[in-house]
Design a protein around this motif. Structure first.
Motif, PDB file in Angstrom:
ATOM      1  N   ASN A  26       0.818  -1.208   0.000  1.00  0.00           N
ATOM      2  CA  ASN A  26       0.000   0.000   0.000  1.00  0.00           C
ATOM      3  C   ASN A  26       0.855   1.261   0.000  1.00  0.00           C
ATOM      4  OD1 ASN A  26      -3.133  -0.143   0.236  1.00  0.00           O
ATOM      5  ND2 ASN A  26      -2.407  -1.926   1.386  1.00  0.00           N
ATOM      6  N   ILE A  27       1.997   1.229   0.672  1.00  0.00           N
ATOM      7  CA  ILE A  27       2.922   2.369   0.634  1.00  0.00           C
ATOM      8  C   ILE A  27       3.477   2.545  -0.776  1.00  0.00           C
ATOM      9  CG2 ILE A  27       5.152   3.221   1.469  1.00  0.00           C
ATOM     10  CD1 ILE A  27       4.437   1.957   4.199  1.00  0.00           C
ATOM     11  N   TYR A  28       3.839   1.451  -1.421  1.00  0.00           N
ATOM     12  CA  TYR A  28       4.300   1.534  -2.812  1.00  0.00           C
ATOM     13  C   TYR A  28       3.206   2.103  -3.714  1.00  0.00           C
ATOM     14  CZ  TYR A  28       8.260  -1.496  -1.488  1.00  0.00           C
ATOM     15  OH  TYR A  28       9.395  -2.017  -0.913  1.00  0.00           O
ATOM     16  N   HIS A  29       1.983   1.693  -3.444  1.00  0.00           N
ATOM     17  CA  HIS A  29       0.838   2.195  -4.206  1.00  0.00           C
ATOM     18  C   HIS A  29       0.739   3.713  -4.077  1.00  0.00           C
ATOM     19  CE1 HIS A  29      -3.840   2.521  -4.416  1.00  0.00           C
ATOM     20  NE2 HIS A  29      -3.314   2.727  -5.607  1.00  0.00           N
ATOM     21  N   LYS A  30       0.822   4.202  -2.854  1.00  0.00           N
ATOM     22  CA  LYS A  30       0.659   5.630  -2.596  1.00  0.00           C
ATOM     23  C   LYS A  30       1.776   6.458  -3.224  1.00  0.00           C
ATOM     24  CE  LYS A  30       0.719   9.639  -0.209  1.00  0.00           C
ATOM     25  NZ  LYS A  30       0.711  10.868  -0.986  1.00  0.00           N
ATOM     26  N   TYR A  31       3.024   6.024  -3.047  1.00  0.00           N
ATOM     27  CA  TYR A  31       4.145   6.886  -3.394  1.00  0.00           C
ATOM     28  C   TYR A  31       4.777   6.592  -4.754  1.00  0.00           C
ATOM     29  CZ  TYR A  31       3.824   8.583   1.352  1.00  0.00           C
ATOM     30  OH  TYR A  31       3.365   9.152   2.512  1.00  0.00           O
ATOM     31  N   CYS A  32       4.400   5.501  -5.388  1.00  0.00           N
ATOM     32  CA  CYS A  32       5.045   5.172  -6.662  1.00  0.00           C
ATOM     33  C   CYS A  32       4.045   4.870  -7.780  1.00  0.00           C
ATOM     34  CB  CYS A  32       5.989   3.983  -6.471  1.00  0.00           C
ATOM     35  SG  CYS A  32       7.247   3.845  -7.742  1.00  0.00           S
ATOM     36  N   PHE A  33       2.977   4.125  -7.465  1.00  0.00           N
ATOM     37  CA  PHE A  33       2.014   3.744  -8.496  1.00  0.00           C
ATOM     38  C   PHE A  33       0.578   3.997  -8.019  1.00  0.00           C
ATOM     39  CE2 PHE A  33       5.718   1.056  -9.532  1.00  0.00           C
ATOM     40  CZ  PHE A  33       5.910   1.451 -10.863  1.00  0.00           C
ATOM     41  N   PRO A  34       0.194   5.263  -7.815  1.00  0.00           N
ATOM     42  CA  PRO A  34      -1.163   5.558  -7.356  1.00  0.00           C
ATOM     43  C   PRO A  34      -2.235   5.149  -8.359  1.00  0.00           C
ATOM     44  CG  PRO A  34      -0.024   7.572  -7.998  1.00  0.00           C
ATOM     45  CD  PRO A  34       0.998   6.475  -7.982  1.00  0.00           C
ATOM     46  N   GLU A  35      -1.828   4.926  -9.608  1.00  0.00           N
ATOM     47  CA  GLU A  35      -2.784   4.515 -10.636  1.00  0.00           C
ATOM     48  C   GLU A  35      -3.164   3.035 -10.542  1.00  0.00           C
ATOM     49  OE1 GLU A  35       1.334   4.365 -12.696  1.00  0.00           O
ATOM     50  OE2 GLU A  35       0.360   5.361 -11.012  1.00  0.00           O
ATOM     51  N   ALA A  36      -2.445   2.267  -9.734  1.00  0.00           N
ATOM     52  CA  ALA A  36      -2.739   0.830  -9.593  1.00  0.00           C
ATOM     53  C   ALA A  36      -4.129   0.633  -9.001  1.00  0.00           C
ATOM     54  CB  ALA A  36      -1.694   0.159  -8.724  1.00  0.00           C
ATOM     55  N   LYS A  37      -4.844  -0.327  -9.552  1.00  0.00           N
ATOM     56  CA  LYS A  37      -6.182  -0.657  -9.055  1.00  0.00           C
ATOM     57  C   LYS A  37      -6.194  -1.974  -8.273  1.00  0.00           C
ATOM     58  CE  LYS A  37      -8.762   1.915 -12.541  1.00  0.00           C
ATOM     59  NZ  LYS A  37      -7.591   2.695 -12.980  1.00  0.00           N
ATOM     60  N   LYS A  38      -5.200  -2.813  -8.501  1.00  0.00           N
ATOM     61  CA  LYS A  38      -5.100  -4.091  -7.796  1.00  0.00           C
ATOM     62  C   LYS A  38      -3.699  -4.213  -7.204  1.00  0.00           C
ATOM     63  CE  LYS A  38      -6.408  -6.209 -11.549  1.00  0.00           C
ATOM     64  NZ  LYS A  38      -6.722  -7.267 -12.540  1.00  0.00           N
ATOM     65  N   LEU A  39      -3.639  -4.664  -5.937  1.00  0.00           N
ATOM     66  CA  LEU A  39      -2.374  -4.899  -5.253  1.00  0.00           C
ATOM     67  C   LEU A  39      -2.296  -6.377  -4.913  1.00  0.00           C
ATOM     68  CD1 LEU A  39      -2.496  -1.937  -2.677  1.00  0.00           C
ATOM     69  CD2 LEU A  39      -1.888  -1.863  -5.103  1.00  0.00           C
ATOM     70  N   LYS A  40      -1.158  -7.011  -5.253  1.00  0.00           N
ATOM     71  CA  LYS A  40      -1.065  -8.448  -5.040  1.00  0.00           C
ATOM     72  C   LYS A  40       0.302  -8.866  -4.517  1.00  0.00           C
ATOM     73  CE  LYS A  40      -4.591 -10.171  -8.185  1.00  0.00           C
ATOM     74  NZ  LYS A  40      -4.922 -11.269  -9.129  1.00  0.00           N
ATOM     75  N   LEU A  41       0.268  -9.890  -3.651  1.00  0.00           N
ATOM     76  CA  LEU A  41       1.479 -10.565  -3.209  1.00  0.00           C
ATOM     77  C   LEU A  41       1.641 -11.833  -4.028  1.00  0.00           C
ATOM     78  CD1 LEU A  41       0.991 -10.278   0.651  1.00  0.00           C
ATOM     79  CD2 LEU A  41       2.658  -9.012  -0.707  1.00  0.00           C
ATOM     80  N   TYR A  42       2.870 -12.075  -4.479  1.00  0.00           N
ATOM     81  CA  TYR A  42       3.176 -13.263  -5.272  1.00  0.00           C
ATOM     82  C   TYR A  42       4.197 -14.068  -4.482  1.00  0.00           C
ATOM     83  CZ  TYR A  42       4.214 -15.968  -9.528  1.00  0.00           C
ATOM     84  OH  TYR A  42       4.363 -16.970 -10.467  1.00  0.00           O
ATOM     85  N   PHE A  43       3.717 -15.148  -3.860  1.00  0.00           N
ATOM     86  CA  PHE A  43       4.575 -15.944  -2.981  1.00  0.00           C
ATOM     87  C   PHE A  43       5.184 -17.126  -3.718  1.00  0.00           C
ATOM     88  CE2 PHE A  43       1.774 -14.079   0.295  1.00  0.00           C
ATOM     89  CZ  PHE A  43       2.733 -13.633   1.198  1.00  0.00           C
ATOM     90  N   ILE A  44       6.504 -17.234  -3.681  1.00  0.00           N
ATOM     91  CA  ILE A  44       7.201 -18.444  -4.093  1.00  0.00           C
ATOM     92  C   ILE A  44       7.503 -19.191  -2.792  1.00  0.00           C
ATOM     93  CG2 ILE A  44       9.272 -19.381  -5.182  1.00  0.00           C
ATOM     94  CD1 ILE A  44       9.298 -16.840  -6.917  1.00  0.00           C
ATOM     95  N   VAL A  45       6.876 -20.346  -2.617  1.00  0.00           N
ATOM     96  CA  VAL A  45       6.868 -21.025  -1.324  1.00  0.00           C
ATOM     97  C   VAL A  45       8.121 -21.877  -1.163  1.00  0.00           C
ATOM     98  CG1 VAL A  45       5.566 -22.518   0.223  1.00  0.00           C
ATOM     99  CG2 VAL A  45       4.350 -21.077  -1.433  1.00  0.00           C
ATOM    100  N   GLN A  46       8.973 -21.483  -0.218  1.00  0.00           N
ATOM    101  CA  GLN A  46      10.179 -22.244   0.072  1.00  0.00           C
ATOM    102  C   GLN A  46       9.838 -23.425   0.981  1.00  0.00           C
ATOM    103  OE1 GLN A  46      13.322 -21.583  -1.284  1.00  0.00           O
ATOM    104  NE2 GLN A  46      12.007 -20.280  -2.530  1.00  0.00           N
ATOM    105  N   GLY A  47      10.429 -24.565   0.695  1.00  0.00           N
ATOM    106  CA  GLY A  47      10.169 -25.753   1.494  1.00  0.00           C
ATOM    107  C   GLY A  47       8.824 -26.381   1.190  1.00  0.00           C
ATOM    108  N   TRP A  48       8.254 -26.047   0.032  1.00  0.00           N
ATOM    109  CA  TRP A  48       6.942 -26.602  -0.326  1.00  0.00           C
ATOM    110  C   TRP A  48       7.031 -28.113  -0.539  1.00  0.00           C
ATOM    111  CZ3 TRP A  48       5.223 -29.308  -4.613  1.00  0.00           C
ATOM    112  CH2 TRP A  48       3.844 -29.485  -4.709  1.00  0.00           C
ATOM    113  N   THR A  49       6.030 -28.824  -0.042  1.00  0.00           N
ATOM    114  CA  THR A  49       5.875 -30.251  -0.319  1.00  0.00           C
ATOM    115  C   THR A  49       4.409 -30.498  -0.652  1.00  0.00           C
ATOM    116  OG1 THR A  49       5.299 -30.929   1.935  1.00  0.00           O
ATOM    117  CG2 THR A  49       7.662 -30.778   1.409  1.00  0.00           C
ATOM    118  N   ARG A  50       4.115 -31.659  -1.149  1.00  0.00           N
ATOM    119  CA  ARG A  50       2.729 -31.989  -1.508  1.00  0.00           C
ATOM    120  C   ARG A  50       1.834 -32.088  -0.278  1.00  0.00           C
ATOM    121  NH1 ARG A  50       2.292 -32.922  -6.778  1.00  0.00           N
ATOM    122  NH2 ARG A  50       4.166 -33.462  -7.940  1.00  0.00           N
ATOM    123  N   ARG A  51       2.447 -32.154   0.891  1.00  0.00           N
ATOM    124  CA  ARG A  51       1.650 -32.205   2.112  1.00  0.00           C
ATOM    125  C   ARG A  51       1.101 -30.833   2.499  1.00  0.00           C
ATOM    126  NH1 ARG A  51       6.132 -35.258   3.546  1.00  0.00           N
ATOM    127  NH2 ARG A  51       6.945 -33.544   4.825  1.00  0.00           N
TER     128      ARG A  51
END
Length: 269
Positions: free
Chosen positions: A161-186
């Motif tokens: 949200n801080i990045y949205h305010k000060y760098c890309f106020p035109e953004a309409k959607k904010l998203k986290l993209y997680f690359i999961v470390q230690g991922w297993t099928r469990r």
């Protein structure tokens, strides 16, 4: 102040970074060690977005003391740097993608906020922040949880949200993209998870940042930061404050951390 060396070091016990250049028995290849060092210069009056989201005591002590870091605990930082480098390569030449655009804005006279958003896609008006995170961390931010939380509930939400305010106020959607470390099928998730971030108003973010930096300026003038709140300490069932034990560079200089760790040791006797 910056980190100045490694502790533990298998050769010297504790060693300043320059020792790695001539070490007779390096624990890692020299380029890896150089990447682990990852120093950022501390500039008076200039604060990064991720820095102001830390507990005030940890932030203050880290800025005003030289400290040593555990090389083994920097692996996630290296992984994250590698991931961001790959994304940057993939986005080269794409006209609809702005990657790692830095910003610096004066919030008050002589007080600056800096940051570097990971990715903005102009054709979808989406601001992305890429995280290289453990499965446990990702679970806290899954969509079912994020939908129920305000933007102030999680540091990751606040950061975007801080990045949205000060760098890309035109953004309409904010998203986290997680690359999961230690991922297993469990795991009850996929190896890559996307989380929609609750969007705050520009006015809300502006007010929070101004108030936060005023607190920081006041602490700089008095030299007396407040102790970390219980919720900041990530306390385990056995009472161990995990932030102090595993993640805070300021623990060596922190009376609160020393007190808490001594209490744990005393209880174990």
């Amino acid at each position: 102040m910056p980190s100045i060396g490694f502790d533990p070091c298998p050769v010297y016990g504790r060693a300043t970074f320059d020792k790695c250049d001539t070490c007779p028995s390096r624990c890692h290849p020299l380029p890896v060690l150089k990447a682990m060092m990852g120093n950022r210069e501390v500039v008076p009056g200039k604060y990064s977005t991720t820095e102001i989201l830390r507990p005030l005591q940890a932030m203050y002590l880290s800025r005003h003391n030289d400290f040593f870091i555990d090389p083994e605990k920097t692996i996630f930082m290296i992984n994250g740097t590698a991931v961001h480098s790959i994304i940057e390569q993939g986005g080269a030449g794409l006209g609809n993608c702005i990657i790692e655009k830095p910003f610096e804005v004066e919030i008050a006279p002589g007080v600056f906020l800096t940051g570097k958003p990971d990715l903005y896609e102009s054709d979808t008006s989406t601001l992305w922040d890429v995280k290289n995170s453990k499965a446990y961390t990702v679970k806290k931010h899954l969509k079912a949880v994020a939908d129920k939380l305000p933007w102030l509930a999680e540091d990751y939400f606040m950061q975007v949200n801080i990045y949205h305010k000060y760098c890309f106020p035109e953004a309409k959607k904010l998203k986290l993209y997680f690359i999961v470390q230690g991922w297993t099928r469990r795991e009850e998730m996929k190896p890559i998870e996307q989380v929609s971030v609750p969007v705050a108003t520009i006015a809300e973010v502006n007010l929070w940042v101004k108030n936060r930096l005023q607190k920081i300026v006041d602490i700089e003038s008095t030299g007396k930061p407040p102790e970390c709140l219980t919720g900041d300490l990530w306390i385990r069932a056995d009472g161990t404050p995990m932030r102090c034990a595993e993640y805070c560079n300021a623990k060596e200089f922190c009376p609160q951390a020393k007190r808490l760790m001594e209490k744990i040791k005393g209880g174990a006797k």
